[in-house]
Design a protein around this motif. Structure first.
Motif, short mmCIF file in Angstrom:
data_model
loop_
_atom_site.label_atom_id
_atom_site.label_comp_id
_atom_site.label_asym_id
_atom_site.label_seq_id
_atom_site.Cartn_x
_atom_site.Cartn_y
_atom_site.Cartn_z
N PRO A 296 -34.86 -13.72 -15.88
CA PRO A 296 -33.72 -13.14 -15.18
C PRO A 296 -33.33 -11.79 -15.76
CG PRO A 296 -32.98 -14.86 -16.67
CD PRO A 296 -34.48 -14.89 -16.71
N VAL A 297 -32.79 -10.94 -14.90
CA VAL A 297 -32.28 -9.63 -15.31
C VAL A 297 -30.76 -9.70 -15.19
CG1 VAL A 297 -32.25 -7.16 -14.82
CG2 VAL A 297 -34.38 -8.47 -14.56
N TYR A 304 -34.44 2.23 -14.11
CA TYR A 304 -35.18 3.49 -14.21
C TYR A 304 -36.23 3.55 -13.10
CZ TYR A 304 -33.22 3.50 -18.93
OH TYR A 304 -32.35 3.48 -20.00
N ASP A 305 -36.71 4.78 -12.85
CA ASP A 305 -37.86 4.90 -11.95
C ASP A 305 -39.15 4.88 -12.77
OD1 ASP A 305 -38.26 7.45 -13.04
OD2 ASP A 305 -37.53 8.52 -11.27
N ALA A 345 -36.10 -2.48 -14.61
CA ALA A 345 -34.93 -2.91 -15.38
C ALA A 345 -35.33 -3.11 -16.84
CB ALA A 345 -34.39 -4.22 -14.82
N GLU A 346 -34.53 -2.53 -17.74
CA GLU A 346 -34.84 -2.66 -19.16
C GLU A 346 -34.24 -3.95 -19.71
OE1 GLU A 346 -34.05 0.03 -23.04
OE2 GLU A 346 -35.36 0.84 -21.49
N VAL A 347 -35.13 -4.83 -20.16
CA VAL A 347 -34.72 -6.12 -20.70
C VAL A 347 -35.39 -6.31 -22.05
CG1 VAL A 347 -34.70 -8.62 -20.34
CG2 VAL A 347 -34.47 -7.08 -18.38
N ARG A 351 -39.55 -2.88 -19.67
CA ARG A 351 -39.07 -2.47 -18.35
C ARG A 351 -39.78 -3.31 -17.29
NH1 ARG A 351 -37.83 4.05 -19.01
NH2 ARG A 351 -36.30 3.71 -20.68
N LEU A 352 -38.98 -4.18 -16.66
CA LEU A 352 -39.51 -5.14 -15.70
C LEU A 352 -39.34 -4.61 -14.28
CD1 LEU A 352 -37.94 -8.41 -17.19
CD2 LEU A 352 -40.14 -7.33 -17.75
#
Length: 369
Positions: A296-297, A304-305, A345-347, A351-352
């Motif tokens: 999960p995020v 980010y791109d 998404a940074e997790v 980055r996912l």
């Protein structure tokens, strides 16, 4: 720290084995022994009962409450038929969202339901903005009966309420208890929200829980259900720094309140909000996000791109049991808001990939007749 408040169902929550947590100044059940995932799935398959008595319930009376409320919200309140409910927003002079609320035309007055964390500031806002009107906070319980089997349950207990359609409101009796019922909810499913005198709340809750389809459901599943339904949570997905247009809530601004309408503007922040609608020049937009895999995020993850340029942030996120994958919503730069766009998404240092998606993530089950 001030002492936490308790809803009329506090003792029942303990009896049912709930795990209680602080929420909006109250001790609230986050889950029961069934667990968040199974509570979520039960609501989608059958029927869940939620204690939402922490919400603020307000009666607005005066010479012209609908016209008066329109000075504080951009919704079409004047055009709301008696016995119907409408979603509305309190806006600031800067165009931000102070809270979201439900408004019922109850005939000679308006009945408002506001968010628990905002109810004190909302009632102060109403009293300050509408000094010629009476603002009464009522001490009532509020139960939400949600899910595809909610109608079957209500058919046995209050058949007249089943004649209502989505966003309709009425006054009924259940087992001799006077109730105010709206056909609405916060899960994306068909269901009913039931306002009841505080002293009768536990009796009514026990009567509903005695039905075989009904399970008690906590805040954990309430959050995952509303996320799958693409519904905003105040203080997370919307707040005083976001405008209705950025939040994708332009539909909540009634056509009579827009430029060229019968009663354009006249609410706080109208110039900016109406400009954003017409010019479409807002710099960011709330979007749905679908993840890959099962990680999960969560809220707060930066987006980010592919080139590492910062795009925005996740405002709500988790695993969607009804979708079978991670789901989230957040704000991204307008140029990255098109459905199908890949963002990252940074997790925990990784980055996912996530895909911008339409919302809701699950098909709504609202009953429209």
């Amino acid at each position: 720290m001030s002492e936490l408040k308790r809803t009329p169902l506090y003792d029942l929550h303990l009896e049912l084995g709930a795990r209680l947590v602080p929420f909006a100044g109250f001790e609230m059940p986050v889950q029961y022994p069934l667990g968040v995932k199974k509570e979520h799935e039960h609501t989608r398959a059958a029927c869940g009962l939620f204690d939402v008595s922490h919400m603020g319930q307000v009666l607005l009376r005066g010479p012209s409450p609908a016209e008066a409320l329109e000075t504080l919200v951009p919704a079409d309140v004047v055009g709301l038929p008696e016995g119907m409910q409408r979603y509305a927003l309190f806006t600031s002079e800067e165009g931000g969202i102070l809270d979201d609320l439900m408004v019922v035309n109850a005939g000679d007055h308006l009945y408002l339901v506001v968010n628990a964390a905002c109810k004190d500031q909302d009632t102060a806002h109403l009293r300050r903005g509408l000094p010629d009107h009476e603002v009464e906070v009522v001490d009532r319980g509020l139960l939400a009966l949600q899910g595809p089997e909610a109608k079957a349950v209500m058919q046995r207990l209050c058949p007249d309420a089943c004649d209502m359609v989505f966003m309709q409101h009425g006054r009924f009796e259940i087992a001799g208890i006077e109730v105010w019922v709206s056909r609405s909810g916060y899960t994306g499913e068909d269901g009913f929200e039931i306002s009841v005198a505080a002293a009768d709340t536990e009796t009514l809750a026990r009567r509903l829980l005695a039905e075989q389809e009904v399970e008690a459901i906590g805040l954990g599943a309430r959050d995952s259900l509303r996320l799958e339904a693409g519904l905003c949570l105040y203080g997370h997905d919307i707040d005083s720094t976001t405008t209705p247009v950025e939040a994708g809530l332009t539909w909540a601004i009634g056509k009579p309140r827009r430029r060229g309408g019968e009663r354009p503007g006249g609410f706080p922040g109208a110039d900016l909000i109406l400009h954003q609608i017409e010019a479409r020049d807002h710099r960011r937009k709330r979007v749905g996000l679908l993840g890959e895999g099962r990680a999960p995020v969560r809220e707060g993850a930066e987006l980010y791109d592919a080139n590492g340029h910062h795009l925005g942030v996740v405002t709500s996120g988790g695993f969607g049991p009804g979708v079978g994958r991670p789901v989230a919503m957040g704000y991204v730069a307008s140029e990255a808001s098109e459905v199908g766009t890949t963002v990252y998404a940074e997790v925990r240092g990784k980055r996912l990939p996530m895909t911008v998606s339409k919302m809701p993530f699950v098909a709504p089950g609202y009953y429209r007749g």
